[in-house]
Design a protein around this motif. Structure first.
Motif, PDB file in Angstrom:
ATOM      1  N   CYS A  47       0.731  -1.102   0.034  1.00 24.01           N
ATOM      2  CA  CYS A  47      -0.049   0.212  -0.043  1.00 24.01           C
ATOM      3  C   CYS A  47       0.833   1.220  -0.125  1.00 24.01           C
ATOM      4  N   CYS A  51      -3.698   4.099  -1.716  1.00 23.60           N
ATOM      5  CA  CYS A  51      -3.545   3.357  -2.984  1.00 23.60           C
ATOM      6  C   CYS A  51      -2.994   1.860  -2.706  1.00 23.60           C
ATOM      7  N   ASP A  80      -2.410   6.162 -10.142  1.00 30.53           N
ATOM      8  CA  ASP A  80      -2.216   7.181  -9.613  1.00 30.53           C
ATOM      9  C   ASP A  80      -1.143   7.877 -10.503  1.00 30.53           C
ATOM     10  N   ALA A  85      -0.052   2.442  -8.829  1.00 28.50           N
ATOM     11  CA  ALA A  85      -1.018   2.085  -7.820  1.00 28.50           C
ATOM     12  C   ALA A  85      -2.267   2.594  -8.050  1.00 28.50           C
ATOM     13  N   VAL A  86      -3.239   1.876  -7.660  1.00 27.34           N
ATOM     14  CA  VAL A  86      -4.703   2.252  -7.738  1.00 27.34           C
ATOM     15  C   VAL A  86      -5.547   2.559  -6.618  1.00 27.34           C
ATOM     16  N   HIS A  87      -6.523   3.531  -6.577  1.00 28.25           N
ATOM     17  CA  HIS A  87      -7.080   3.669  -5.075  1.00 28.25           C
ATOM     18  C   HIS A  87      -7.788   2.653  -4.721  1.00 28.25           C
ATOM     19  N   TRP A  88      -7.852   2.407  -3.302  1.00 23.22           N
ATOM     20  CA  TRP A  88      -8.723   1.420  -2.774  1.00 23.22           C
ATOM     21  C   TRP A  88     -10.280   1.304  -3.149  1.00 23.22           C
TER      22      TRP A  88
END
Length: 161
Positions: A47, A51, A80, A85-88
Protein backbone atom coordinates in the motif's frame (compact mmCIF):
# COMPACT_ATOMS: atom_id res chain seq x y z
CA UNK A 1 -13.79 14.20 -25.82
CA UNK A 2 -16.89 12.04 -25.81
CA UNK A 3 -17.88 8.52 -24.74
CA UNK A 4 -17.72 7.53 -28.39
CA UNK A 5 -14.07 8.60 -28.49
CA UNK A 6 -13.34 6.50 -25.39
CA UNK A 7 -15.03 3.45 -26.92
CA UNK A 8 -13.16 3.85 -30.21
CA UNK A 9 -9.73 4.60 -28.75
CA UNK A 10 -9.64 2.22 -25.79
CA UNK A 11 -12.37 -0.26 -26.68
CA UNK A 12 -13.99 0.08 -23.26
CA UNK A 13 -17.71 -0.55 -22.79
CA UNK A 14 -19.77 2.61 -22.35
CA UNK A 15 -23.02 0.86 -21.44
CA UNK A 16 -23.53 -1.07 -18.26
CA UNK A 17 -23.49 -0.70 -14.51
CA UNK A 18 -22.05 2.50 -13.05
CA UNK A 19 -18.57 2.30 -11.52
CA UNK A 20 -19.34 3.43 -7.98
CA UNK A 21 -18.43 2.34 -4.52
CA UNK A 22 -17.57 3.22 -0.97
CA UNK A 23 -14.11 4.61 -0.30
CA UNK A 24 -12.26 2.69 2.38
CA UNK A 25 -10.56 5.02 4.83
CA UNK A 26 -8.12 2.78 6.70
CA UNK A 27 -5.67 -0.03 6.09
CA UNK A 28 -7.63 -2.20 8.54
CA UNK A 29 -10.81 -1.80 6.45
CA UNK A 30 -8.83 -2.70 3.33
CA UNK A 31 -7.42 -5.82 5.01
CA UNK A 32 -10.89 -6.91 6.17
CA UNK A 33 -12.34 -6.37 2.67
CA UNK A 34 -9.56 -8.32 0.99
CA UNK A 35 -9.54 -11.17 3.50
CA UNK A 36 -13.30 -11.55 3.26
CA UNK A 37 -13.52 -11.52 -0.55
CA UNK A 38 -10.08 -12.49 -1.87
CA UNK A 39 -8.77 -14.57 1.04
CA UNK A 40 -5.47 -12.69 0.86
CA UNK A 41 -4.76 -9.32 2.43
CA UNK A 42 -2.22 -6.81 1.19
CA UNK A 43 0.78 -6.12 3.39
CA UNK A 44 1.61 -2.57 4.43
CA UNK A 45 4.37 -2.64 1.80
CA UNK A 46 1.69 -3.28 -0.87
CA UNK A 47 0.00 0.00 0.00
CA UNK A 48 0.93 3.60 -0.55
CA UNK A 49 -1.36 6.06 1.22
CA UNK A 50 -4.91 5.21 0.13
CA UNK A 51 -3.68 3.30 -2.92
CA UNK A 52 -2.72 -0.31 -3.51
CA UNK A 53 0.13 -1.28 -5.81
CA UNK A 54 -0.73 -2.77 -9.18
CA UNK A 55 1.73 -5.61 -8.49
CA UNK A 56 -0.59 -6.81 -5.71
CA UNK A 57 -3.54 -6.78 -8.12
CA UNK A 58 -1.56 -8.70 -10.74
CA UNK A 59 -0.56 -11.28 -8.14
CA UNK A 60 -4.19 -11.54 -7.05
CA UNK A 61 -5.25 -12.10 -10.65
CA UNK A 62 -2.72 -14.93 -11.02
CA UNK A 63 -3.70 -16.45 -7.67
CA UNK A 64 -7.38 -16.48 -8.62
CA UNK A 65 -6.46 -17.83 -12.07
CA UNK A 66 -8.42 -15.28 -14.04
CA UNK A 67 -8.60 -16.24 -17.67
CA UNK A 68 -10.14 -12.96 -18.84
CA UNK A 69 -7.30 -10.56 -19.68
CA UNK A 70 -9.68 -7.57 -19.59
CA UNK A 71 -10.53 -8.24 -15.96
CA UNK A 72 -7.57 -6.25 -14.63
CA UNK A 73 -6.78 -4.16 -17.73
CA UNK A 74 -9.27 -1.40 -16.85
CA UNK A 75 -7.69 -0.83 -13.45
CA UNK A 76 -4.51 0.43 -15.09
CA UNK A 77 -6.50 3.39 -16.45
CA UNK A 78 -7.25 4.48 -12.89
CA UNK A 79 -3.67 4.44 -11.67
CA UNK A 80 -2.17 7.24 -9.59
CA UNK A 81 0.49 9.72 -10.79
CA UNK A 82 3.23 7.10 -10.64
CA UNK A 83 1.20 4.64 -12.71
CA UNK A 84 2.02 1.92 -10.18
CA UNK A 85 -0.95 2.04 -7.78
CA UNK A 86 -4.75 2.24 -7.79
CA UNK A 87 -7.05 3.80 -5.19
CA UNK A 88 -8.67 1.38 -2.74
CA UNK A 89 -12.16 2.47 -3.79
CA UNK A 90 -11.96 0.22 -6.86
CA UNK A 91 -11.32 -2.99 -4.87
CA UNK A 92 -15.00 -3.77 -4.14
CA UNK A 93 -15.59 -3.87 -7.91
CA UNK A 94 -13.12 -6.75 -8.10
CA UNK A 95 -15.06 -9.02 -5.74
CA UNK A 96 -16.28 -11.04 -8.68
CA UNK A 97 -13.86 -11.00 -11.60
CA UNK A 98 -16.45 -12.48 -13.93
CA UNK A 99 -18.76 -9.46 -13.50
CA UNK A 100 -16.17 -6.79 -14.31
CA UNK A 101 -17.30 -6.68 -17.93
CA UNK A 102 -20.77 -5.53 -16.82
CA UNK A 103 -19.50 -2.11 -15.74
CA UNK A 104 -19.37 1.02 -17.88
CA UNK A 105 -15.60 1.44 -17.69
CA UNK A 106 -15.62 3.89 -20.60
CA UNK A 107 -17.77 6.44 -18.79
CA UNK A 108 -15.78 5.97 -15.58
CA UNK A 109 -12.55 6.48 -17.51
CA UNK A 110 -13.85 9.68 -19.13
CA UNK A 111 -15.11 11.02 -15.80
CA UNK A 112 -11.74 10.22 -14.21
CA UNK A 113 -9.92 12.06 -17.01
CA UNK A 114 -12.15 15.14 -16.66
CA UNK A 115 -11.65 15.15 -12.89
CA UNK A 116 -7.88 14.86 -13.32
CA UNK A 117 -7.84 17.71 -15.84
CA UNK A 118 -9.93 19.83 -13.46
CA UNK A 119 -7.50 19.22 -10.59
CA UNK A 120 -4.55 19.91 -12.88
CA UNK A 121 -5.92 23.33 -13.80
CA UNK A 122 -5.42 24.56 -10.23
CA UNK A 123 -2.58 27.00 -9.74
CA UNK A 124 -0.84 24.90 -7.09
CA UNK A 125 -0.91 21.60 -9.03
CA UNK A 126 2.41 20.33 -10.36
CA UNK A 127 1.45 16.84 -11.64
CA UNK A 128 -1.36 15.11 -13.49
CA UNK A 129 -2.77 11.62 -13.16
CA UNK A 130 -5.56 9.80 -14.92
CA UNK A 131 -5.85 7.99 -18.25
CA UNK A 132 -3.28 10.09 -20.08
CA UNK A 133 -2.94 7.48 -22.82
CA UNK A 134 -6.53 8.26 -23.74
CA UNK A 135 -5.85 12.00 -23.77
CA UNK A 136 -2.72 11.62 -25.90
CA UNK A 137 -4.36 9.29 -28.42
CA UNK A 138 -7.41 11.57 -28.65
CA UNK A 139 -5.21 14.63 -29.23
CA UNK A 140 -3.28 12.85 -31.98
CA UNK A 141 -6.49 11.75 -33.68
CA UNK A 142 -8.40 15.03 -33.38
CA UNK A 143 -5.52 17.53 -33.61
CA UNK A 144 -3.23 16.16 -36.32
CA UNK A 145 -0.82 19.10 -36.09
CA UNK A 146 0.23 17.76 -32.65
CA UNK A 147 1.31 14.39 -34.04
CA UNK A 148 5.10 14.03 -34.02
CA UNK A 149 6.65 13.64 -37.43
CA UNK A 150 8.80 10.51 -37.28
CA UNK A 151 12.21 10.40 -38.93
CA UNK A 152 11.66 6.70 -39.51
CA UNK A 153 8.28 5.30 -40.42
CA UNK A 154 8.23 2.77 -37.57
CA UNK A 155 9.45 4.96 -34.71
CA UNK A 156 5.95 5.98 -33.51
CA UNK A 157 3.78 2.89 -33.80
CA UNK A 158 0.78 4.23 -31.88
CA UNK A 159 0.75 7.50 -33.80
CA UNK A 160 1.01 5.68 -37.13
CA UNK A 161 -2.05 3.57 -36.32
Amino acid sequence: MTLEDVALILGLPTNGLPVTGVTMSSHEALEAECLHHFRVAPRKSDCRGSCIKLTWLRNLKERLQCVDEDSIQSMILFADKSGAAVHWKFLPLLRDFSSIGQYSWGSACLAHLYRSLCRTSRFDCKEIDGPLTLLLAWAWLRLPHLVPVPKELHSFLLANR
